[in-house]
Design a protein around this motif. Structure first.
Motif, PDB file in Angstrom:
ATOM      1  N   GLU A 193       0.831  -1.211   0.000  1.00  0.00           N
ATOM      2  CA  GLU A 193       0.000   0.000   0.000  1.00  0.00           C
ATOM      3  C   GLU A 193       0.864   1.258   0.000  1.00  0.00           C
ATOM      4  OE1 GLU A 193      -2.721  -0.234   3.243  1.00  0.00           O
ATOM      5  OE2 GLU A 193      -3.821  -1.961   2.424  1.00  0.00           O
ATOM      6  N   LEU A 194       2.018   1.178   0.657  1.00  0.00           N
ATOM      7  CA  LEU A 194       2.907   2.335   0.725  1.00  0.00           C
ATOM      8  C   LEU A 194       3.360   2.766  -0.668  1.00  0.00           C
ATOM      9  CD1 LEU A 194       4.517   4.244   2.637  1.00  0.00           C
ATOM     10  CD2 LEU A 194       6.360   2.544   2.584  1.00  0.00           C
ATOM     11  N   ALA A 195       3.548   1.821  -1.565  1.00  0.00           N
ATOM     12  CA  ALA A 195       4.061   2.132  -2.903  1.00  0.00           C
ATOM     13  C   ALA A 195       3.089   2.965  -3.720  1.00  0.00           C
ATOM     14  CB  ALA A 195       4.389   0.828  -3.639  1.00  0.00           C
ATOM     15  N   SER A 196       1.803   2.873  -3.429  1.00  0.00           N
ATOM     16  CA  SER A 196       0.807   3.593  -4.231  1.00  0.00           C
ATOM     17  C   SER A 196      -0.037   4.564  -3.412  1.00  0.00           C
ATOM     18  CB  SER A 196      -0.121   2.582  -4.924  1.00  0.00           C
ATOM     19  OG  SER A 196      -0.772   1.762  -3.957  1.00  0.00           O
ATOM     20  N   THR A 197       0.362   4.821  -2.168  1.00  0.00           N
ATOM     21  CA  THR A 197      -0.478   5.659  -1.310  1.00  0.00           C
ATOM     22  C   THR A 197      -0.535   7.107  -1.789  1.00  0.00           C
ATOM     23  OG1 THR A 197      -0.880   6.359   0.972  1.00  0.00           O
ATOM     24  CG2 THR A 197       1.414   6.262   0.256  1.00  0.00           C
ATOM     25  N   THR A 198      -1.664   7.735  -1.537  1.00  0.00           N
ATOM     26  CA  THR A 198      -1.823   9.174  -1.784  1.00  0.00           C
ATOM     27  C   THR A 198      -1.866   9.942  -0.468  1.00  0.00           C
ATOM     28  OG1 THR A 198      -4.243   8.918  -1.875  1.00  0.00           O
ATOM     29  CG2 THR A 198      -3.025   8.783  -3.969  1.00  0.00           C
ATOM     30  N   ASP A 199      -1.506   9.284   0.594  1.00  0.00           N
ATOM     31  CA  ASP A 199      -1.511   9.893   1.924  1.00  0.00           C
ATOM     32  C   ASP A 199      -0.525  11.064   1.941  1.00  0.00           C
ATOM     33  OD1 ASP A 199      -1.330  10.563   4.602  1.00  0.00           O
ATOM     34  OD2 ASP A 199      -1.246   8.494   5.307  1.00  0.00           O
ATOM     35  N   PRO A 200      -0.988  12.291   2.261  1.00  0.00           N
ATOM     36  CA  PRO A 200      -0.089  13.455   2.288  1.00  0.00           C
ATOM     37  C   PRO A 200       1.094  13.281   3.236  1.00  0.00           C
ATOM     38  CG  PRO A 200      -2.376  14.152   2.376  1.00  0.00           C
ATOM     39  CD  PRO A 200      -2.391  12.671   2.552  1.00  0.00           C
ATOM     40  N   PRO A 226      11.649  12.647  -2.392  1.00  0.00           N
ATOM     41  CA  PRO A 226      11.885  11.284  -2.897  1.00  0.00           C
ATOM     42  C   PRO A 226      12.840  10.488  -2.021  1.00  0.00           C
ATOM     43  CG  PRO A 226      11.852  12.841  -4.711  1.00  0.00           C
ATOM     44  CD  PRO A 226      11.796  13.662  -3.454  1.00  0.00           C
ATOM     45  N   ALA A 227      13.874  11.148  -1.534  1.00  0.00           N
ATOM     46  CA  ALA A 227      14.850  10.447  -0.691  1.00  0.00           C
ATOM     47  C   ALA A 227      14.199   9.995   0.623  1.00  0.00           C
ATOM     48  CB  ALA A 227      16.040  11.352  -0.403  1.00  0.00           C
ATOM     49  N   GLN A 228      13.362  10.848   1.160  1.00  0.00           N
ATOM     50  CA  GLN A 228      12.684  10.484   2.414  1.00  0.00           C
ATOM     51  C   GLN A 228      11.685   9.355   2.196  1.00  0.00           C
ATOM     52  OE1 GLN A 228      11.230  14.444   3.395  1.00  0.00           O
ATOM     53  NE2 GLN A 228      12.639  14.567   5.147  1.00  0.00           N
ATOM     54  N   ARG A 229      10.983   9.388   1.043  1.00  0.00           N
ATOM     55  CA  ARG A 229      10.033   8.317   0.754  1.00  0.00           C
ATOM     56  C   ARG A 229      10.772   6.985   0.619  1.00  0.00           C
ATOM     57  NH1 ARG A 229       5.273   9.663  -3.428  1.00  0.00           N
ATOM     58  NH2 ARG A 229       4.766   7.577  -2.664  1.00  0.00           N
ATOM     59  N   GLN A 230      11.908   7.014   0.004  1.00  0.00           N
ATOM     60  CA  GLN A 230      12.705   5.798  -0.127  1.00  0.00           C
ATOM     61  C   GLN A 230      13.175   5.310   1.246  1.00  0.00           C
ATOM     62  OE1 GLN A 230      13.126   3.909  -2.739  1.00  0.00           O
ATOM     63  NE2 GLN A 230      14.402   2.451  -1.572  1.00  0.00           N
ATOM     64  N   ALA A 231      13.532   6.273   2.110  1.00  0.00           N
ATOM     65  CA  ALA A 231      13.986   5.915   3.455  1.00  0.00           C
ATOM     66  C   ALA A 231      12.853   5.285   4.260  1.00  0.00           C
ATOM     67  CB  ALA A 231      14.516   7.157   4.165  1.00  0.00           C
ATOM     68  N   VAL A 232      11.622   5.788   4.085  1.00  0.00           N
ATOM     69  CA  VAL A 232      10.471   5.202   4.762  1.00  0.00           C
ATOM     70  C   VAL A 232      10.292   3.752   4.317  1.00  0.00           C
ATOM     71  CG1 VAL A 232       7.939   5.244   4.890  1.00  0.00           C
ATOM     72  CG2 VAL A 232       9.243   7.358   5.211  1.00  0.00           C
ATOM     73  N   THR A 233      10.381   3.516   3.031  1.00  0.00           N
ATOM     74  CA  THR A 233      10.223   2.157   2.498  1.00  0.00           C
ATOM     75  C   THR A 233      11.293   1.230   3.051  1.00  0.00           C
ATOM     76  OG1 THR A 233       9.223   2.987   0.465  1.00  0.00           O
ATOM     77  CG2 THR A 233      10.146   0.773   0.399  1.00  0.00           C
ATOM     78  N   GLU A 234      12.543   1.705   3.066  1.00  0.00           N
ATOM     79  CA  GLU A 234      13.631   0.866   3.562  1.00  0.00           C
ATOM     80  C   GLU A 234      13.484   0.599   5.054  1.00  0.00           C
ATOM     81  OE1 GLU A 234      17.132   2.964   2.462  1.00  0.00           O
ATOM     82  OE2 GLU A 234      16.947   2.516   0.319  1.00  0.00           O
ATOM     83  N   LEU A 235      13.051   1.597   5.787  1.00  0.00           N
ATOM     84  CA  LEU A 235      12.856   1.417   7.227  1.00  0.00           C
ATOM     85  C   LEU A 235      11.752   0.403   7.502  1.00  0.00           C
ATOM     86  CD1 LEU A 235      13.475   2.285  10.165  1.00  0.00           C
ATOM     87  CD2 LEU A 235      11.781   4.124   9.872  1.00  0.00           C
ATOM     88  N   ALA A 236      10.636   0.533   6.778  1.00  0.00           N
ATOM     89  CA  ALA A 236       9.533  -0.403   6.964  1.00  0.00           C
ATOM     90  C   ALA A 236       9.957  -1.828   6.597  1.00  0.00           C
ATOM     91  CB  ALA A 236       8.330   0.020   6.131  1.00  0.00           C
ATOM     92  N   ARG A 237      10.741  -1.952   5.523  1.00  0.00           N
ATOM     93  CA  ARG A 237      11.178  -3.277   5.078  1.00  0.00           C
ATOM     94  C   ARG A 237      12.100  -3.923   6.123  1.00  0.00           C
ATOM     95  NH1 ARG A 237      12.863  -1.925   0.174  1.00  0.00           N
ATOM     96  NH2 ARG A 237      10.865  -2.428  -0.811  1.00  0.00           N
TER      97      ARG A 237
END
Length: 363
Positions: free
Chosen positions: A154-161, A168-179
């Motif tokens: 869901e994170l990959a396609s979310t429209t959550d503000p 972009p760097a922070q979004r990637q960091a969120v994904t890596e942290l969650a993983r």
């Protein structure tokens, strides 16, 4: 200490008389129903009271909920380093219906975004608290690996503000942290279990008022006054001296004076009625309930006492009259208060040095 006897209409040791008819109030809703009726702020406060009762040894518990809380409602710290050490996040969600995945997932995204932005370190546990937890969410969290997979999908396609506003760097960091996160950190707690533990705290009796037992018999004044009465009785004698002169200027003379004797007897009845209430409160309510009644009455009548009065008698009558109209803080104990108790409370206040009838009299 004062000397002499105070006539009370009977000899011998203190006696009891039956209390008047009891007022009956509707049974309050159960604690669970009361929690359902809370607003979000009240629910957060309830959770803050509950958290310290957990077996975990927290060094501090803080409520953070509100604007700018970055997804932290109640934080519990296991070390003095607070959010820079090991800590647990208790997320308080109060809705009209059950907490489900669609409501929980945005809070989880908020958590990871706040960590990436440097607001705090990742908690070792993240516990959702809510009056009703959806069964689907409980089953989801029971399989952490599947929960993480669903979250990442869901994170990959979310429209959550909360996520789309990141770089972009922070979004990637969120994904890596969650993983890299073990999603067993996410938990739910059942409301029945919360209430069972909340009952062990000092807050429970105050928060969830239940009907008090029937008020017991009211103490009748003993025929001989006790040392515990000395101060308020002496203040009454000061009033009698001012009104009747040397006919009632001592306790011995006051009890022989027809009007003073009857007045003193009524005031002692009131004092012992309030004393009965105090003893009842001590045994049936949390600490401080009787003191709250004293404070409620004092807050109003002290202004009356500080007014201009020709004599101490006038001040006393004005204060006793005002006490009858004081609106008491609504508690189970306050609902047990009778008019005679209110008069007696004034004499308790006089006994404690908080009220005096005659200018220049005994403090």
């Amino acid at each position: 200490m004062l000397e002499g006897d105070v006539v009370a209409g009977a000899d011998g040791p203190p006696k009891l008389r039956l209390a008047g008819s009891q007022l009956h109030f509707p049974t309050p809703p159960s604690p669970k129903k009361q929690v359902f009726a809370y607003d979000p702020g009240e629910f957060e406060e309830f959770v803050k009271e509950w958290v310290p009762a957990l077996e975990t040894r927290y060094v501090r518990v803080e409520r953070h909920g509100g604007s700018g809380d970055h997804g932290v409602d109640v934080a519990a710290y296991l070390t003095p380093q607070a959010m820079e050490g090991e800590w647990h996040n208790y997320q308080c969600k109060h809705y009209g219906d059950a907490l489900n995945w669609s409501k929980a997932a945005p809070e989880m995204r908020k958590l990871f975004a706040a960590i990436v932005q440097g607001h705090y370190t990742r908690p070792s546990r993240y516990i959702f608290t809510a009056p009703i937890i959806g069964r689907g969410l409980v089953r989801q969290f029971a399989v952490p690996s599947q929960t993480r997979a669903r979250f990442l999908d869901e994170l990959a396609s979310t429209t959550d503000p909360v996520i789309t506003s990141l770089s972009p760097a922070q979004r990637q960091a969120v994904t890596e942290l969650a993983r890299a996160t073990d999603f067993s950190m996410f938990e739910t707690i059942d409301m029945d279990d919360m209430l069972d533990l909340h009952r062990t705290t000092r807050h429970h009796a105050d928060r969830f008022t239940q009907p008090l037992p029937a008020r017991p018999q009211i103490l009748k004044p003993p025929s001989e006054h006790t040392p515990d009465e000395a101060r308020y009785v002496q203040k009454l004698v000061d009033v009698y001296r001012e009104r009747w002169g040397d006919e009632a200027d001592t306790l011995e003379r006051a009890v022989k004076h027809p009007e003073a004797r009857e007045h003193l007897h009524r005031q002692r009845e009131a004092f012992y009625s309030a004393e009965s209430l105090r003893l009842f409160a001590r045994d049936a309510t949390p600490e401080g309930h009787f003191q709250a009644i004293l404070d409620d009455v004092h807050t109003i009548v002290v202004e009356v006492a500080d007014g201009q009065h020709p004599r101490g008698w006038d001040r006393l009558v004005a204060v006793l009259t005002a006490a009858g109209a004081v609106v008491l803080t609504d508690t189970n104990l306050a609902r047990q208060v009778r008019p005679l108790d209110r008069k007696g409370v004034c004499h308790h206040l006089a006994n404690d040095g908080r009220l005096t009838w005659c200018q220049g009299g005994h403090a």
